[in-house]
Design a protein around this motif. Sequence first.
Motif, PDB file in Angstrom:
ATOM      1  N   ARG A 135       0.824  -1.207   0.000  1.00  0.00           N
ATOM      2  CA  ARG A 135       0.000   0.000   0.000  1.00  0.00           C
ATOM      3  C   ARG A 135       0.862   1.262   0.000  1.00  0.00           C
ATOM      4  NH1 ARG A 135      -3.304   2.395   5.123  1.00  0.00           N
ATOM      5  NH2 ARG A 135      -1.163   2.574   5.819  1.00  0.00           N
ATOM      6  N   ILE A 139       1.830   5.952  -4.791  1.00  0.00           N
ATOM      7  CA  ILE A 139       1.991   7.382  -4.489  1.00  0.00           C
ATOM      8  C   ILE A 139       0.852   7.960  -3.666  1.00  0.00           C
ATOM      9  CG2 ILE A 139       3.519   7.951  -6.419  1.00  0.00           C
ATOM     10  CD1 ILE A 139       0.983   9.023  -7.850  1.00  0.00           C
ATOM     11  N   ASP A 140      -0.326   7.349  -3.691  1.00  0.00           N
ATOM     12  CA  ASP A 140      -1.396   7.845  -2.811  1.00  0.00           C
ATOM     13  C   ASP A 140      -1.782   6.814  -1.755  1.00  0.00           C
ATOM     14  OD1 ASP A 140      -3.105   5.998  -3.989  1.00  0.00           O
ATOM     15  OD2 ASP A 140      -4.044   7.441  -5.303  1.00  0.00           O
ATOM     16  N   GLY A 141      -0.941   5.805  -1.587  1.00  0.00           N
ATOM     17  CA  GLY A 141      -1.232   4.794  -0.576  1.00  0.00           C
ATOM     18  C   GLY A 141      -2.538   4.071  -0.844  1.00  0.00           C
ATOM     19  N   SER A 143      -5.260   5.281  -1.589  1.00  0.00           N
ATOM     20  CA  SER A 143      -6.395   5.973  -0.970  1.00  0.00           C
ATOM     21  C   SER A 143      -7.320   6.563  -2.028  1.00  0.00           C
ATOM     22  CB  SER A 143      -5.893   7.090  -0.048  1.00  0.00           C
ATOM     23  OG  SER A 143      -5.165   8.047  -0.797  1.00  0.00           O
ATOM     24  N   TYR A 148      -9.604   2.281  -2.883  1.00  0.00           N
ATOM     25  CA  TYR A 148     -10.350   2.087  -1.649  1.00  0.00           C
ATOM     26  C   TYR A 148     -11.815   2.441  -1.918  1.00  0.00           C
ATOM     27  CZ  TYR A 148     -11.851   2.270   3.166  1.00  0.00           C
ATOM     28  OH  TYR A 148     -12.520   2.028   4.336  1.00  0.00           O
ATOM     29  N   ARG A 242     -10.716  17.076   8.497  1.00  0.00           N
ATOM     30  CA  ARG A 242     -10.008  15.957   7.861  1.00  0.00           C
ATOM     31  C   ARG A 242      -8.928  16.454   6.898  1.00  0.00           C
ATOM     32  NH1 ARG A 242      -7.322  12.856   5.624  1.00  0.00           N
ATOM     33  NH2 ARG A 242      -7.596  10.591   5.412  1.00  0.00           N
ATOM     34  N   LEU A 243      -8.808  17.777   6.770  1.00  0.00           N
ATOM     35  CA  LEU A 243      -7.815  18.394   5.874  1.00  0.00           C
ATOM     36  C   LEU A 243      -8.016  18.000   4.416  1.00  0.00           C
ATOM     37  CD1 LEU A 243      -4.536  18.334   8.022  1.00  0.00           C
ATOM     38  CD2 LEU A 243      -6.201  20.155   7.746  1.00  0.00           C
ATOM     39  N   GLN A 244      -9.190  17.561   4.083  1.00  0.00           N
ATOM     40  CA  GLN A 244      -9.584  17.368   2.689  1.00  0.00           C
ATOM     41  C   GLN A 244     -11.112  17.331   2.667  1.00  0.00           C
ATOM     42  OE1 GLN A 244      -7.963  13.678   1.269  1.00  0.00           O
ATOM     43  NE2 GLN A 244      -9.604  12.468   2.126  1.00  0.00           N
ATOM     44  N   TRP A 413      -0.364  23.146  -0.736  1.00  0.00           N
ATOM     45  CA  TRP A 413      -1.699  22.923  -0.172  1.00  0.00           C
ATOM     46  C   TRP A 413      -2.616  22.293  -1.212  1.00  0.00           C
ATOM     47  CZ3 TRP A 413      -2.432  23.516   4.918  1.00  0.00           C
ATOM     48  CH2 TRP A 413      -1.509  24.316   5.629  1.00  0.00           C
TER      49      TRP A 413
ATOM     50  N   ALA B 224      -9.352   3.386   6.680  1.00  0.00           N
ATOM     51  CA  ALA B 224      -9.731   4.743   6.284  1.00  0.00           C
ATOM     52  C   ALA B 224     -10.365   5.476   7.469  1.00  0.00           C
ATOM     53  CB  ALA B 224     -10.700   4.684   5.109  1.00  0.00           C
ATOM     54  N   ALA B 227      -7.649   6.583   9.813  1.00  0.00           N
ATOM     55  CA  ALA B 227      -6.933   7.766   9.300  1.00  0.00           C
ATOM     56  C   ALA B 227      -7.738   9.027   9.604  1.00  0.00           C
ATOM     57  CB  ALA B 227      -6.693   7.620   7.797  1.00  0.00           C
ATOM     58  N   ASP B 228      -9.050   8.952   9.399  1.00  0.00           N
ATOM     59  CA  ASP B 228      -9.918  10.089   9.725  1.00  0.00           C
ATOM     60  C   ASP B 228      -9.780  10.454  11.203  1.00  0.00           C
ATOM     61  OD1 ASP B 228     -10.844  10.027   7.149  1.00  0.00           O
ATOM     62  OD2 ASP B 228     -12.893   9.430   7.624  1.00  0.00           O
ATOM     63  N   PHE B 253      -0.650   9.774  12.382  1.00  0.00           N
ATOM     64  CA  PHE B 253      -1.317   9.820  11.073  1.00  0.00           C
ATOM     65  C   PHE B 253      -0.294   9.716   9.940  1.00  0.00           C
ATOM     66  CE2 PHE B 253      -2.379  12.474   7.399  1.00  0.00           C
ATOM     67  CZ  PHE B 253      -3.495  11.798   6.926  1.00  0.00           C
ATOM     68  N   GLU B 256       1.300   6.188   9.791  1.00  0.00           N
ATOM     69  CA  GLU B 256       0.409   5.120   9.313  1.00  0.00           C
ATOM     70  C   GLU B 256      -0.109   5.375   7.898  1.00  0.00           C
ATOM     71  OE1 GLU B 256      -2.728   4.118  12.019  1.00  0.00           O
ATOM     72  OE2 GLU B 256      -1.391   4.128  13.758  1.00  0.00           O
ATOM     73  N   ASN B 257      -0.089   6.640   7.474  1.00  0.00           N
ATOM     74  CA  ASN B 257      -0.644   6.977   6.154  1.00  0.00           C
ATOM     75  C   ASN B 257       0.315   7.889   5.390  1.00  0.00           C
ATOM     76  OD1 ASN B 257      -3.619   5.995   6.685  1.00  0.00           O
ATOM     77  ND2 ASN B 257      -2.994   7.195   8.462  1.00  0.00           N
ATOM     78  N   PRO B 258       1.505   7.379   5.093  1.00  0.00           N
ATOM     79  CA  PRO B 258       2.516   8.273   4.492  1.00  0.00           C
ATOM     80  C   PRO B 258       2.118   8.789   3.118  1.00  0.00           C
ATOM     81  CG  PRO B 258       3.236   5.973   4.414  1.00  0.00           C
ATOM     82  CD  PRO B 258       2.009   6.009   5.263  1.00  0.00           C
ATOM     83  N   ARG B 259       1.135   8.169   2.470  1.00  0.00           N
ATOM     84  CA  ARG B 259       0.757   8.593   1.108  1.00  0.00           C
ATOM     85  C   ARG B 259      -0.627   9.209   1.071  1.00  0.00           C
ATOM     86  NH1 ARG B 259       5.538   9.093  -0.778  1.00  0.00           N
ATOM     87  NH2 ARG B 259       6.787   7.475   0.179  1.00  0.00           N
ATOM     88  N   ASP B 260      -1.175   9.571   2.198  1.00  0.00           N
ATOM     89  CA  ASP B 260      -2.514  10.162   2.196  1.00  0.00           C
ATOM     90  C   ASP B 260      -2.504  11.499   1.470  1.00  0.00           C
ATOM     91  OD1 ASP B 260      -5.261   9.813   3.882  1.00  0.00           O
ATOM     92  OD2 ASP B 260      -4.779  11.934   3.611  1.00  0.00           O
ATOM     93  N   THR B 261      -3.624  11.822   0.830  1.00  0.00           N
ATOM     94  CA  THR B 261      -3.681  13.061   0.046  1.00  0.00           C
ATOM     95  C   THR B 261      -3.573  14.312   0.925  1.00  0.00           C
ATOM     96  OG1 THR B 261      -6.067  12.953   0.141  1.00  0.00           O
ATOM     97  CG2 THR B 261      -5.043  12.058  -1.827  1.00  0.00           C
ATOM     98  N   ALA B 262      -3.802  14.156   2.214  1.00  0.00           N
ATOM     99  CA  ALA B 262      -3.701  15.318   3.111  1.00  0.00           C
ATOM    100  C   ALA B 262      -2.302  15.432   3.718  1.00  0.00           C
ATOM    101  CB  ALA B 262      -4.748  15.209   4.208  1.00  0.00           C
ATOM    102  N   TYR B 264       0.608  16.837   2.889  1.00  0.00           N
ATOM    103  CA  TYR B 264       1.238  18.167   2.967  1.00  0.00           C
ATOM    104  C   TYR B 264       0.514  19.035   3.999  1.00  0.00           C
ATOM    105  CZ  TYR B 264       3.006  22.768   1.611  1.00  0.00           C
ATOM    106  OH  TYR B 264       3.570  24.018   1.629  1.00  0.00           O
ATOM    107  N   ASN B 265      -0.805  19.054   3.903  1.00  0.00           N
ATOM    108  CA  ASN B 265      -1.588  19.883   4.828  1.00  0.00           C
ATOM    109  C   ASN B 265      -1.295  19.480   6.284  1.00  0.00           C
ATOM    110  OD1 ASN B 265      -2.590  20.347   2.288  1.00  0.00           O
ATOM    111  ND2 ASN B 265      -4.744  20.295   2.861  1.00  0.00           N
ATOM    112  N   PRO B 280       7.806  13.062   2.417  1.00  0.00           N
ATOM    113  CA  PRO B 280       8.059  11.652   2.128  1.00  0.00           C
ATOM    114  C   PRO B 280       8.901  11.520   0.873  1.00  0.00           C
ATOM    115  CG  PRO B 280       5.815  12.223   1.547  1.00  0.00           C
ATOM    116  CD  PRO B 280       6.409  13.422   2.221  1.00  0.00           C
TER     117      PRO B 280
END
Lengths: 523, 283
Positions: A135, A139-141, A143, A148, A242-244, A413, B224, B227-228, B253, B256-262, B264-265, B280
Amino acid sequence: MKITRQMVGFILMGAAYLAATYTIVRRSAQEARTDRVTIRFSQWQLEGTVRKAFDAIIARYEQLNPRVHVVHLAVPDTVYLPWIQTQMVGGTGPDVAEYVWIWPDIARRFQPLDEDIMQPNPYNRGTPLEGVAWRDTNIDGFSNDDSYIKSLGHYYGITVTSHVNRIVYNRELLRRITGSDAPPRTYRDFVALCARIQAYAKAHDLNLVPVGASQDTFPFLTYMVMGTMGAGLSERLDVRHRLQIYQNQLASQYLRGEWSFETPELQAGLEVLEHLGTVATPGFVQRRRHSALADFVSQRTAMVVMPSWEASSLPLICTFDIGAFPFPYPLQDDPVYGALARGPYGEGPRISVMGLYLNRTTPHRAEAIDFLQFLTSVEGSRIFTTVSNWQPATVGVKPSGFAAQFTQVTEGWAWAATYIGLTIDAEPFLRTRFSTLWNANGGLKAFQREVKAGLAARIRDDLRREVVSGIHNVQREDNIAVAAYFAAPPAARPAKLELVTMPNEVKVYQFGRLLTAPDPTHP
Amino acid sequence: MNATEHIGLCQRLGRALFAGLAFMGAVTARGGELTAGWVALTNYRADEAMQVFAVGAQAADARVAREARFGRGVALLTRQPVTASQVEEARELFRALAESGTDEFAQGARFYLGRIAQHHQEQPDPEEAARQFRQLLAEHERSVWAQSALGRLALLQLYALDPGFTPAQRIAAAERLLAQAHVPAAEGEVRVAIAEAIFYYRLPAQLALPHLLAAERLGGSDRAGRADLLLQIAELSRLAGLKAQAARYYHLFLRENPRDTANYNARMHLAEVEPPVPAPAGP
């Protein structure tokens, strides 16, 4: 003996019959070999370089695994969905199939990969990704929506590439007009460049406009500009912390009156888009992408809006040097929009696409997983990008050659909100309103009026559909949870049924309540 | 054995068992043989399951017969297209089971009576759903069925029941249900539901923090969902000035979620509570 035309016909027919027989026998013999397993893999990316890339990956995989034979089925996108559905329903579906998360019956036709993706990819031994969970090598794990499946709460798709949009430009033309082939670094540089190109065209009586676009590519610009310039608004709208922001959440917040296209950040984004309309090919909203491409190749435009998946063909058809740059959004130092800017910006969320799903009934699960692991390993991904010129989706694999100019900027961002790609009906409604924004008789105010008059009704319809599909999801998963409970040995039964996840059922209530109560914060 | 291997094994097992049953004809079913029906249902083969349960319903063993009738009810709710008459038949089966015993199938039937009223029938009936769930909790509070119903009752309380309630009253009513949670996953679900409702009703977001912290401690979320939780705790802690707690959860976070879309934020907000961390590796 005299050979007649009739005899020639019979000979040709006979030769064709023999050739067909040989092909069928050869393939049957291949499949009938007992010393190896045959797995079938289907996808619909018929771009020549992509097909070649998959063939090259398969050849290398079979070299490493002589016991496995992979059949590559490239099916045109126009018939792919009915084809794959028919195959799956008929029990003859491929072991691995490209699929999309919004298509039907994922739970019935494919199997989750939750445990698999948490294991290291064995093909990454000896690379920096050795020992890293599969996973986390993406590049996006995984996600992204194709990997998913939120409604089911499981990982299903293994994604192999990513795409980004850029403005491609004619270096030689730019040098001729400005004395430099460096792309604009700021938004004001971009505005000035467009003005210079227009002035040059007028002075030399040329049929030349700054930017080529089309009905296929302008939406990318609108997503990018509105999503990026709306970053400050997105931060305020992130009420779930959730920053998204998911698009359906954004749509529901529109109904609650928490934002509109008159909100300052979005108004600024619309102004930037309005300007783009004045420097783009006249009538581009009605034109197709090949027209925009032809204009650029024929040097009737100095720049063109271009998604990375089309980029691989450019070096072959352009007779001039080309470059590519991300749209230079106004930042905090912009004299007009600086106060609203919230940069630096990333180029949207880091999302991989082209989900490959595992057939629920495959008899060769281990081999299919193994092939997917090779496909997305450092070596497999390197072959993919080198041959296809598409972006890799494996961490650390660098895109090669021209594709490198399309590497996504992720340090910045990004809130995942585009404000245009909202929900199913709302999106095309908004897209079609842009002809008003760019119409000489329309403009910004007219666009805002039209959107205000029609968007809420579309969003309501979309959310109503989401509620219905959410209820169907709950119904199906109720029964699966109960059946799985009783199918398990008594000692292995859970202390609570594994029903649909709480966030999925919450959505049914929240959207449902929003549709009946204009202001849900009051009874 | 992982879940997917389990599915494959179940498929093979189910086919073998079903073939065996078909061969034997109308033999008197024993409990284990109904497993084939359940396995068929996990693979969306409702017709096959109904045949297995039809054989089981004739069993001399009353327990097997009750399980088979319960299974038929579940299969009726699965067989496509699910018609209103199928739902009604299932409801009648479940009602009869619920009112004729206290065993697992009576409890499961009561759970389904609530779920049918909540989601399976054409017009939902939240009051009836809540009544069934409350009865289940009153009679078998610690059972798998009651614990599964608890979070769903919380949803009814948070969004559907008591139209005159203010958002704060809805939250308070849902919080009272926590006393009946005896399984970590059940409590975690109720707490997540409450936190989401606090956000939805635009109540002060800090009210959600203790529920999110408890849900994270209890575990049971999918990846998921976890992560939330981690990011929401980090964000609300940062906004509350709880810098050490915020940093701890941002780090969790990101790890456990190094590739999450958030990503950078999250790193930028982490930098507000402690010095920056590197990006990363890779694109």
